[in-house]
Design a protein around this motif. Sequence first.
Motif, PDB file in Angstrom:
ATOM      1  N   ASP A 108       0.879  -1.161   0.000  1.00  0.00           N
ATOM      2  CA  ASP A 108       0.000   0.000   0.000  1.00  0.00           C
ATOM      3  C   ASP A 108       0.918   1.213   0.000  1.00  0.00           C
ATOM      4  O   ASP A 108       2.131   1.068  -0.227  1.00  0.00           O
ATOM      5  CB  ASP A 108      -0.993  -0.026   1.175  1.00  0.00           C
ATOM      6  N   ASN A 109       0.405   2.394   0.233  1.00  0.00           N
ATOM      7  CA  ASN A 109       1.268   3.569   0.120  1.00  0.00           C
ATOM      8  C   ASN A 109       2.155   3.804   1.330  1.00  0.00           C
ATOM      9  O   ASN A 109       2.849   4.816   1.419  1.00  0.00           O
ATOM     10  CB  ASN A 109       0.444   4.832  -0.175  1.00  0.00           C
ATOM     11  N   THR A 110       2.146   2.848   2.279  1.00  0.00           N
ATOM     12  CA  THR A 110       3.024   2.972   3.450  1.00  0.00           C
ATOM     13  C   THR A 110       4.146   1.947   3.461  1.00  0.00           C
ATOM     14  O   THR A 110       5.062   2.048   4.275  1.00  0.00           O
ATOM     15  CB  THR A 110       2.225   2.833   4.757  1.00  0.00           C
ATOM     16  N   GLY A 111       4.088   0.945   2.598  1.00  0.00           N
ATOM     17  CA  GLY A 111       5.146  -0.059   2.618  1.00  0.00           C
ATOM     18  C   GLY A 111       4.822  -1.300   1.821  1.00  0.00           C
ATOM     19  O   GLY A 111       3.812  -1.382   1.111  1.00  0.00           O
ATOM     20  N   ILE A 112       5.714  -2.281   1.965  1.00  0.00           N
ATOM     21  CA  ILE A 112       5.628  -3.556   1.250  1.00  0.00           C
ATOM     22  C   ILE A 112       5.786  -4.682   2.260  1.00  0.00           C
ATOM     23  O   ILE A 112       6.566  -4.566   3.216  1.00  0.00           O
ATOM     24  CB  ILE A 112       6.735  -3.653   0.182  1.00  0.00           C
ATOM     25  N   ILE A 113       5.061  -5.774   2.076  1.00  0.00           N
ATOM     26  CA  ILE A 113       5.162  -6.913   2.991  1.00  0.00           C
ATOM     27  C   ILE A 113       4.933  -8.211   2.219  1.00  0.00           C
ATOM     28  O   ILE A 113       4.192  -8.245   1.232  1.00  0.00           O
ATOM     29  CB  ILE A 113       4.143  -6.776   4.149  1.00  0.00           C
ATOM     30  N   ASN A 114       5.595  -9.272   2.662  1.00  0.00           N
ATOM     31  CA  ASN A 114       5.399 -10.606   2.087  1.00  0.00           C
ATOM     32  C   ASN A 114       4.236 -11.298   2.783  1.00  0.00           C
ATOM     33  O   ASN A 114       4.045 -11.152   4.002  1.00  0.00           O
ATOM     34  CB  ASN A 114       6.653 -11.458   2.243  1.00  0.00           C
ATOM     35  N   ALA A 115       3.478 -12.076   2.010  1.00  0.00           N
ATOM     36  CA  ALA A 115       2.349 -12.815   2.571  1.00  0.00           C
ATOM     37  C   ALA A 115       2.293 -14.198   1.954  1.00  0.00           C
ATOM     38  O   ALA A 115       2.760 -14.411   0.835  1.00  0.00           O
ATOM     39  CB  ALA A 115       1.042 -12.067   2.312  1.00  0.00           C
ATOM     40  N   ARG A 116       1.724 -15.130   2.688  1.00  0.00           N
ATOM     41  CA  ARG A 116       1.540 -16.496   2.182  1.00  0.00           C
ATOM     42  C   ARG A 116       0.068 -16.863   2.218  1.00  0.00           C
ATOM     43  O   ARG A 116      -0.654 -16.547   3.174  1.00  0.00           O
ATOM     44  CB  ARG A 116       2.319 -17.503   3.053  1.00  0.00           C
ATOM     45  N   LEU A 117      -0.365 -17.541   1.176  1.00  0.00           N
ATOM     46  CA  LEU A 117      -1.686 -18.162   1.137  1.00  0.00           C
ATOM     47  C   LEU A 117      -1.450 -19.639   0.908  1.00  0.00           C
ATOM     48  O   LEU A 117      -0.915 -20.044  -0.128  1.00  0.00           O
ATOM     49  CB  LEU A 117      -2.549 -17.569   0.023  1.00  0.00           C
ATOM     50  N   TRP A 118      -1.853 -20.453   1.879  1.00  0.00           N
ATOM     51  CA  TRP A 118      -1.555 -21.882   1.834  1.00  0.00           C
ATOM     52  C   TRP A 118      -2.693 -22.660   1.178  1.00  0.00           C
ATOM     53  O   TRP A 118      -3.839 -22.215   1.138  1.00  0.00           O
ATOM     54  CB  TRP A 118      -1.316 -22.412   3.248  1.00  0.00           C
ATOM     55  N   ASP A 119      -2.333 -23.843   0.687  1.00  0.00           N
ATOM     56  CA  ASP A 119      -3.308 -24.781   0.114  1.00  0.00           C
ATOM     57  C   ASP A 119      -4.194 -24.112  -0.933  1.00  0.00           C
ATOM     58  O   ASP A 119      -5.429 -24.141  -0.880  1.00  0.00           O
ATOM     59  CB  ASP A 119      -4.187 -25.385   1.217  1.00  0.00           C
ATOM     60  N   VAL A 120      -3.550 -23.498  -1.921  1.00  0.00           N
ATOM     61  CA  VAL A 120      -4.286 -22.733  -2.923  1.00  0.00           C
ATOM     62  C   VAL A 120      -4.881 -23.640  -3.997  1.00  0.00           C
ATOM     63  O   VAL A 120      -4.378 -24.736  -4.262  1.00  0.00           O
ATOM     64  CB  VAL A 120      -3.385 -21.667  -3.593  1.00  0.00           C
ATOM     65  N   SER A 121      -5.920 -23.128  -4.609  1.00  0.00           N
ATOM     66  CA  SER A 121      -6.572 -23.829  -5.724  1.00  0.00           C
ATOM     67  C   SER A 121      -6.162 -23.164  -7.030  1.00  0.00           C
ATOM     68  O   SER A 121      -5.540 -22.095  -7.046  1.00  0.00           O
ATOM     69  CB  SER A 121      -8.089 -23.757  -5.564  1.00  0.00           C
ATOM     70  N   ALA A 122      -6.548 -23.781  -8.125  1.00  0.00           N
ATOM     71  CA  ALA A 122      -6.287 -23.184  -9.432  1.00  0.00           C
ATOM     72  C   ALA A 122      -6.988 -21.837  -9.570  1.00  0.00           C
ATOM     73  O   ALA A 122      -6.477 -20.911 -10.197  1.00  0.00           O
ATOM     74  CB  ALA A 122      -6.759 -24.141 -10.531  1.00  0.00           C
ATOM     75  N   THR A 123      -8.145 -21.704  -8.927  1.00  0.00           N
ATOM     76  CA  THR A 123      -8.886 -20.439  -8.947  1.00  0.00           C
ATOM     77  C   THR A 123      -8.103 -19.350  -8.230  1.00  0.00           C
ATOM     78  O   THR A 123      -8.040 -18.199  -8.694  1.00  0.00           O
ATOM     79  CB  THR A 123     -10.268 -20.612  -8.289  1.00  0.00           C
ATOM     80  N   ASP A 124      -7.488 -19.698  -7.088  1.00  0.00           N
ATOM     81  CA  ASP A 124      -6.670 -18.728  -6.347  1.00  0.00           C
ATOM     82  C   ASP A 124      -5.493 -18.255  -7.199  1.00  0.00           C
ATOM     83  O   ASP A 124      -5.198 -17.060  -7.265  1.00  0.00           O
ATOM     84  CB  ASP A 124      -6.131 -19.360  -5.055  1.00  0.00           C
ATOM     85  N   ILE A 125      -4.828 -19.198  -7.832  1.00  0.00           N
ATOM     86  CA  ILE A 125      -3.649 -18.873  -8.639  1.00  0.00           C
ATOM     87  C   ILE A 125      -4.017 -17.963  -9.804  1.00  0.00           C
ATOM     88  O   ILE A 125      -3.283 -17.043 -10.153  1.00  0.00           O
ATOM     89  CB  ILE A 125      -2.979 -20.173  -9.143  1.00  0.00           C
ATOM     90  N   GLU A 126      -5.182 -18.204 -10.381  1.00  0.00           N
ATOM     91  CA  GLU A 126      -5.627 -17.382 -11.510  1.00  0.00           C
ATOM     92  C   GLU A 126      -6.045 -15.980 -11.056  1.00  0.00           C
ATOM     93  O   GLU A 126      -5.833 -14.992 -11.763  1.00  0.00           O
ATOM     94  CB  GLU A 126      -6.804 -18.071 -12.203  1.00  0.00           C
ATOM     95  N   ALA A 127      -6.605 -15.877  -9.849  1.00  0.00           N
ATOM     96  CA  ALA A 127      -7.135 -14.597  -9.363  1.00  0.00           C
ATOM     97  C   ALA A 127      -6.062 -13.687  -8.791  1.00  0.00           C
ATOM     98  O   ALA A 127      -6.123 -12.465  -8.944  1.00  0.00           O
ATOM     99  CB  ALA A 127      -8.207 -14.846  -8.309  1.00  0.00           C
ATOM    100  N   LEU A 128      -5.081 -14.273  -8.125  1.00  0.00           N
ATOM    101  CA  LEU A 128      -4.094 -13.483  -7.380  1.00  0.00           C
ATOM    102  C   LEU A 128      -2.839 -13.284  -8.234  1.00  0.00           C
ATOM    103  O   LEU A 128      -1.885 -14.046  -8.157  1.00  0.00           O
ATOM    104  CB  LEU A 128      -3.766 -14.174  -6.058  1.00  0.00           C
ATOM    105  N   VAL A 129      -2.855 -12.245  -9.044  1.00  0.00           N
ATOM    106  CA  VAL A 129      -1.756 -11.958  -9.970  1.00  0.00           C
ATOM    107  C   VAL A 129      -1.262 -10.535  -9.754  1.00  0.00           C
ATOM    108  O   VAL A 129      -1.941  -9.691  -9.148  1.00  0.00           O
ATOM    109  CB  VAL A 129      -2.207 -12.141 -11.432  1.00  0.00           C
ATOM    110  N   ALA A 130      -0.069 -10.251 -10.239  1.00  0.00           N
ATOM    111  CA  ALA A 130       0.526  -8.924 -10.100  1.00  0.00           C
ATOM    112  C   ALA A 130      -0.380  -7.852 -10.697  1.00  0.00           C
ATOM    113  O   ALA A 130      -0.929  -8.022 -11.779  1.00  0.00           O
ATOM    114  CB  ALA A 130       1.894  -8.889 -10.774  1.00  0.00           C
ATOM    115  N   GLY A 131      -0.532  -6.756  -9.965  1.00  0.00           N
ATOM    116  CA  GLY A 131      -1.349  -5.647 -10.411  1.00  0.00           C
ATOM    117  C   GLY A 131      -2.773  -5.684  -9.904  1.00  0.00           C
ATOM    118  O   GLY A 131      -3.509  -4.699 -10.014  1.00  0.00           O
ATOM    119  N   GLN A 132      -3.168  -6.817  -9.303  1.00  0.00           N
ATOM    120  CA  GLN A 132      -4.534  -6.970  -8.814  1.00  0.00           C
ATOM    121  C   GLN A 132      -4.700  -6.291  -7.456  1.00  0.00           C
ATOM    122  O   GLN A 132      -3.833  -6.390  -6.591  1.00  0.00           O
ATOM    123  CB  GLN A 132      -4.888  -8.450  -8.694  1.00  0.00           C
ATOM    124  N   VAL A 133      -5.802  -5.586  -7.263  1.00  0.00           N
ATOM    125  CA  VAL A 133      -6.145  -5.002  -5.962  1.00  0.00           C
ATOM    126  C   VAL A 133      -6.999  -6.004  -5.196  1.00  0.00           C
ATOM    127  O   VAL A 133      -7.974  -6.535  -5.731  1.00  0.00           O
ATOM    128  CB  VAL A 133      -6.902  -3.674  -6.124  1.00  0.00           C
TER     129      VAL A 133
END
Length: 320
Positions: A39-64
């Motif tokens: 966000d406009n205050t910083g950057i942070i790493n995050a993990r989403l475990w046990d993802v589905s193909a839908t998650d992988i398709e939805a969560l891409v660079a540039g997405q809000v």
Amino acid sequence: MIKDIIANTTNIKLTVIIRRALQGVASNNNPYLTLILQDNTGIINARLWDVSATDIEALVAGQVVTISANSLLYNNELQLKINDYQVLSGKEAEKHYQNLVISAPINVEKEWKDLLKTVEDFDDAILKKVVLHLLKQNEKDFTTRPAAVRMHHNVRSGLLWHTATMLKTAKEIVKVYHDREINQDLLYAGVIMHDFGKIWELSSQLITNFTLQGNMQGHIVLGSEQIGLACRTLKINEQEPIILLLQHLVLASHGKYEFGSPVLPKVLEAEILHQLDNLDAKITIIDDALKPLNSGMATNRLLALEGRIFYKHEGEKKKK
């Protein structure tokens, strides 16, 4: 906001942009995603475990996305474990974009005016004409682009921030070494032009990536070519010694072949420029790594600095 996150907090709600999304496989053979969020205050790493193909398709660079997450410390680094998320799209996403972009901590208008004033004060008529032409032709891009994808000054207006900081330092060096044979117009022009090619190397999208031109040629070559193009437009002989010297400063700015320079510094101004570039980049990398830490803590190993770690000591100057 990301800057307010502390370790071991549950049910954190954030609206963020995904800068990068990387797939991995856990020890139980289930896929997961590592997301770099901002966000406009910083950057942070995050993990989403046990993802589905839908998650992988939805969560891409540039997405809000709006997320619910827990925070934790892993290898001395603050991270998030995502529990749930919602992808924003259309007008709903657009209204968040500008508020989520990290900008350089500078007064853009003032730094731009100072930059132009420096060039306007050049004694060398050729350098003045070429550099002013390039700056004025590319004002919007030069004042808004980041200076990198990841390494340093990778924020909105980062290119101007990096250039302006180096220029101020160059002016102090000229004062200290006033009795040396330094062509200050050449040095200042080299500082301003050394990363100019990043306008074409990096995309203008919200999430910065390398363009095809950037990947194939790189900003050093692109910057040198822009100087030649300006000469042709302005009817200036490209073989003028001062033009060849300026292009040399750009081409030699990384200082070593293995760092991407096709030539090594062969004039004093080129060596000064290389050292200034290296210094400003490293100061910024170290400072960015130290900012989220408390006194007495150490950074993770910084790959850009030979894998060294840096300690945040108690005597560090507090910023007002």
